[in-house]
Design a protein around this motif. Structure first.
Motif, PDB file in Angstrom:
ATOM      1  N   ASP A 215      -8.423 -10.879  -6.076  1.00  0.00           N
ATOM      2  CA  ASP A 215      -7.475 -11.754  -5.378  1.00  0.00           C
ATOM      3  C   ASP A 215      -6.167 -11.864  -6.167  1.00  0.00           C
ATOM      4  N   ALA A 216      -5.736 -10.727  -6.735  1.00  0.00           N
ATOM      5  CA  ALA A 216      -4.410 -10.678  -7.352  1.00  0.00           C
ATOM      6  C   ALA A 216      -3.362 -10.770  -6.247  1.00  0.00           C
ATOM      7  N   VAL A 217      -2.198 -11.292  -6.579  1.00  0.00           N
ATOM      8  CA  VAL A 217      -1.198 -11.525  -5.540  1.00  0.00           C
ATOM      9  C   VAL A 217       0.132 -10.868  -5.897  1.00  0.00           C
ATOM     10  N   THR A 218       0.891 -10.593  -4.829  1.00  0.00           N
ATOM     11  CA  THR A 218       2.265 -10.151  -4.985  1.00  0.00           C
ATOM     12  C   THR A 218       3.025 -10.574  -3.745  1.00  0.00           C
ATOM     13  N   ASP A 219       4.339 -10.697  -3.843  1.00  0.00           N
ATOM     14  CA  ASP A 219       5.139 -11.212  -2.738  1.00  0.00           C
ATOM     15  C   ASP A 219       5.105 -10.279  -1.528  1.00  0.00           C
ATOM     16  N   ALA A 220       5.265 -10.874  -0.363  1.00  0.00           N
ATOM     17  CA  ALA A 220       5.168 -10.123   0.893  1.00  0.00           C
ATOM     18  C   ALA A 220       6.193  -8.998   0.979  1.00  0.00           C
ATOM     19  N   ASP A 221       7.369  -9.195   0.367  1.00  0.00           N
ATOM     20  CA  ASP A 221       8.415  -8.174   0.474  1.00  0.00           C
ATOM     21  C   ASP A 221       8.281  -7.060  -0.562  1.00  0.00           C
ATOM     22  N   LEU A 222       7.222  -7.115  -1.394  1.00  0.00           N
ATOM     23  CA  LEU A 222       7.045  -6.075  -2.409  1.00  0.00           C
ATOM     24  C   LEU A 222       6.101  -4.982  -1.905  1.00  0.00           C
ATOM     25  N   VAL A 223       6.346  -4.544  -0.681  1.00  0.00           N
ATOM     26  CA  VAL A 223       5.703  -3.370  -0.113  1.00  0.00           C
ATOM     27  C   VAL A 223       6.804  -2.334   0.090  1.00  0.00           C
ATOM     28  N   VAL A 224       6.573  -1.121  -0.403  1.00  0.00           N
ATOM     29  CA  VAL A 224       7.565  -0.050  -0.286  1.00  0.00           C
ATOM     30  C   VAL A 224       7.303   0.681   1.019  1.00  0.00           C
ATOM     31  N   GLY A 225       8.333   0.787   1.843  1.00  0.00           N
ATOM     32  CA  GLY A 225       8.140   1.329   3.172  1.00  0.00           C
ATOM     33  C   GLY A 225       7.472   0.287   4.056  1.00  0.00           C
ATOM     34  N   ALA A 226       7.079   0.695   5.219  1.00  0.00           N
ATOM     35  CA  ALA A 226       6.436  -0.233   6.142  1.00  0.00           C
ATOM     36  C   ALA A 226       4.959  -0.391   5.796  1.00  0.00           C
ATOM     37  N   PRO A 227       4.379  -1.579   6.039  1.00  0.00           N
ATOM     38  CA  PRO A 227       2.926  -1.715   5.890  1.00  0.00           C
ATOM     39  C   PRO A 227       2.212  -0.675   6.757  1.00  0.00           C
ATOM     40  N   GLY A 228       1.201  -0.043   6.180  1.00  0.00           N
ATOM     41  CA  GLY A 228       0.485   1.007   6.893  1.00  0.00           C
ATOM     42  C   GLY A 228       1.044   2.393   6.673  1.00  0.00           C
ATOM     43  N   ASP A 229       2.211   2.491   6.048  1.00  0.00           N
ATOM     44  CA  ASP A 229       2.851   3.791   5.799  1.00  0.00           C
ATOM     45  C   ASP A 229       2.668   4.229   4.352  1.00  0.00           C
ATOM     46  N   GLY A 230       1.667   3.672   3.695  1.00  0.00           N
ATOM     47  CA  GLY A 230       1.500   3.919   2.262  1.00  0.00           C
ATOM     48  C   GLY A 230       1.168   5.343   1.902  1.00  0.00           C
ATOM     49  N   TRP A 231       0.453   6.060   2.779  1.00  0.00           N
ATOM     50  CA  TRP A 231       0.096   7.441   2.440  1.00  0.00           C
ATOM     51  C   TRP A 231       1.342   8.300   2.275  1.00  0.00           C
ATOM     52  N   ARG A 232       2.282   8.141   3.198  1.00  0.00           N
ATOM     53  CA  ARG A 232       3.517   8.929   3.114  1.00  0.00           C
ATOM     54  C   ARG A 232       4.286   8.586   1.847  1.00  0.00           C
ATOM     55  N   ILE A 233       4.354   7.306   1.512  1.00  0.00           N
ATOM     56  CA  ILE A 233       5.082   6.900   0.315  1.00  0.00           C
ATOM     57  C   ILE A 233       4.367   7.411  -0.937  1.00  0.00           C
ATOM     58  N   ALA A 234       3.032   7.305  -0.945  1.00  0.00           N
ATOM     59  CA  ALA A 234       2.259   7.730  -2.121  1.00  0.00           C
ATOM     60  C   ALA A 234       2.390   9.222  -2.367  1.00  0.00           C
ATOM     61  N   THR A 235       2.374  10.022  -1.305  1.00  0.00           N
ATOM     62  CA  THR A 235       2.520  11.468  -1.494  1.00  0.00           C
ATOM     63  C   THR A 235       3.936  11.824  -1.922  1.00  0.00           C
ATOM     64  N   SER A 236       4.910  11.018  -1.521  1.00  0.00           N
ATOM     65  CA  SER A 236       6.276  11.223  -2.013  1.00  0.00           C
ATOM     66  C   SER A 236       6.335  11.005  -3.516  1.00  0.00           C
ATOM     67  N   THR A 237       5.634   9.969  -3.998  1.00  0.00           N
ATOM     68  CA  THR A 237       5.570   9.728  -5.441  1.00  0.00           C
ATOM     69  C   THR A 237       4.944  10.911  -6.164  1.00  0.00           C
ATOM     70  N   LEU A 238       3.843  11.437  -5.609  1.00  0.00           N
ATOM     71  CA  LEU A 238       3.154  12.555  -6.249  1.00  0.00           C
ATOM     72  C   LEU A 238       4.040  13.791  -6.326  1.00  0.00           C
ATOM     73  N   ALA A 239       4.911  13.975  -5.338  1.00  0.00           N
ATOM     74  CA  ALA A 239       5.805  15.134  -5.363  1.00  0.00           C
ATOM     75  C   ALA A 239       6.767  15.074  -6.544  1.00  0.00           C
ATOM     76  N   HIS A 240       7.060  13.846  -7.017  1.00  0.00           N
ATOM     77  CA  HIS A 240       7.955  13.693  -8.177  1.00  0.00           C
ATOM     78  C   HIS A 240       7.208  13.788  -9.497  1.00  0.00           C
ATOM     79  N   GLU A 241       5.870  13.750  -9.450  1.00  0.00           N
ATOM     80  CA  GLU A 241       5.073  13.626 -10.670  1.00  0.00           C
ATOM     81  C   GLU A 241       5.260  14.803 -11.609  1.00  0.00           C
ATOM     82  N   ARG A 242       5.524  15.959 -11.049  1.00  0.00           N
ATOM     83  CA  ARG A 242       5.634  17.156 -11.890  1.00  0.00           C
ATOM     84  C   ARG A 242       7.046  17.712 -11.844  1.00  0.00           C
ATOM     85  N   GLY A 243       8.015  16.824 -12.054  1.00  0.00           N
ATOM     86  CA  GLY A 243       9.411  17.188 -11.979  1.00  0.00           C
ATOM     87  C   GLY A 243       9.942  17.709 -13.303  1.00  0.00           C
TER      88      GLY A 243
END
Length: 378
Positions: A215-243
């Motif tokens: 039950d850790a918490v974070t503010d409602a506006d601290l979601v990157v992208g739209a709620p439910g769109d996390g897979w797209r955002i997460a794979t974008s992060t992974l694309a930068h991982e080996r830069g």
């Protein structure tokens, strides 16, 4: 000019990796993440104050360095023996993600402390049942009372024990499965609902951690992208991982190879034609890693397939280097001298590289990505 920039980096490192920071030279690399944590945190802030963090970010966000200049920085940093970086997850993974997908408020809030190294980050992706199969994430988050409430477990979380924040991939839609219904949340680590437990490795050190969210918490506006769109955002992060930072990693590999060659000459193992052939093969492989990285960096957009190929290339290469280091030492490599039974560099390299083909994306998963993307899954 790149030459002038490279000399500037070289001069700065020579002037600053001195005094109390001289003890950091060559420390904190793979398998040695536990070394000098407090001193390395201060070193990061010195880097930030000098403007060396965020070089690759767009100019409006404080960066603007060319690819050649970024390569020069990472190569010269590694060549000077700069310690393993504590801020790299924020700098190279989260920051590009926020630039591409975050809100203006999120960028204003988080990019400056990343650049100053006053806030450190870790990555909350892998779970006990969702390591290489990341789409199987089970950590849950529910929006209630203007805050996200996060419950679940992450594992193999590098630097969680020193991080101030974690970007967490969590399931926010009830009944969703696989890639659907995931969200990318920014969660503070210093709160009662977060527990970090170290994972002891073969080397006896703890580079990775388990992280429990109760039950850790974070503010409602601290979601990157739209709620439910996390897979797209997460794979974008992974694309930068080996830069571009991989060029610095390869300079560290070059130092490790040079140390192995030095030991081979000292022990006489270099006179063995089989060992000499393996050393030559390692050198050729390292050049291949560099040229693949440079070719990948010349692309206008991050290429997940090229990133998977890079992971396959360096993981196998580094693992073989660990095996070569032990072969050079001979039978004595199976022994430690005396209490407290510290590992030698060769032993540490060998043991740590056992995990190279697993962490950061297992080889089997990387091959699946390449096959699906390039061959259409045939």
């Amino acid at each position: 000019m790149e030459r002038d920039f490279r000399q500037e980096v070289r001069d700065w490192m020579a002037a600053h990796l001195t005094g109390e920071f001289a003890a950091l030279a060559g420390t904190g690399g793979p398998g040695r993440e536990h070394e000098h944590l407090d001193l390395r945190a201060r070193w990061e802030r010195v880097l930030g104050a000098a403007g060396w963090i965020g070089l690759g970010w767009p100019a409006p966000h404080g960066g603007g360095a060319s690819i050649a200049e970024q390569v020069a920085f990472h190569e010269e940093y590694a060549r000077a023996g700069g310690p393993g970086r504590l801020s790299h997850i924020g700098e190279h993974l989260l920051a590009p993600t926020l630039v591409a997908h975050g809100t203006d408020a999120q960028r204003r809030r988080f990019l400056p402390p990343i650049a100053a190294a006053t806030e450190l980050w870790c990555q909350g992706y892998s779970e006990p049942e969702a390591g290489s199969d990341l789409a199987n994430v089970q950590t849950r988050a529910e929006l209630s009372g203007g805050r996200w409430h996060v419950t679940g477990q992450k594992v193999w979380t590098s630097l969680a024990h020193v991080a101030d924040w974690c970007f967490v991939l969590a399931r926010t839609e009830r009944g969703s499965t696989r890639k659907e219904g995931l969200s990318y949340l920014l969660v503070p680590m210093d709160q009662p609902g977060v527990t970090v437990r170290p994972i002891v490795q073969l080397t006896g050190t703890s580079e990775f951690n388990e992280v429990f969210f109760d039950d850790a918490v974070t503010d409602a506006d601290l979601v990157v992208g739209a709620p439910g769109d996390g897979w797209r955002i997460a794979t974008s992060t992974l694309a930068h991982e080996r830069g571009v930072a991989t060029l610095g990693q390869q300079m560290q590999f070059a130092r490790e190879l040079a140390a192995v060659v030095g030991r081979a000459r000292a022990t006489g193992a270099f006179d063995d034609p089989v060992i000499a052939d393996r050393i030559a093969d390692a050198w050729v492989g390292l050049q291949g890693l560099r040229h693949h990285a440079l070719r990948t960096l010349s692309s206008a957009e991050p290429d997940p397939v090229a990133a998977s190929v890079a992971k396959l290339l360096w993981a196998g290469w580094h693992q073989r280097l660990g095996e070569l280091a032990i072969a050079v030492e001979g039978a004595g490599a199976t022994l430690v001298d005396a209490a407290p039974y510290e590992l030698t560099d060769a032993q540490r390299l060998f043991l740590f590289t056992r995990a190279d083909t697993i962490y950061g994306g297992a080889d089997e998963i990387q091959r699946n990505i390449v096959a699906t993307s390039v061959l259409g899954g045939r």
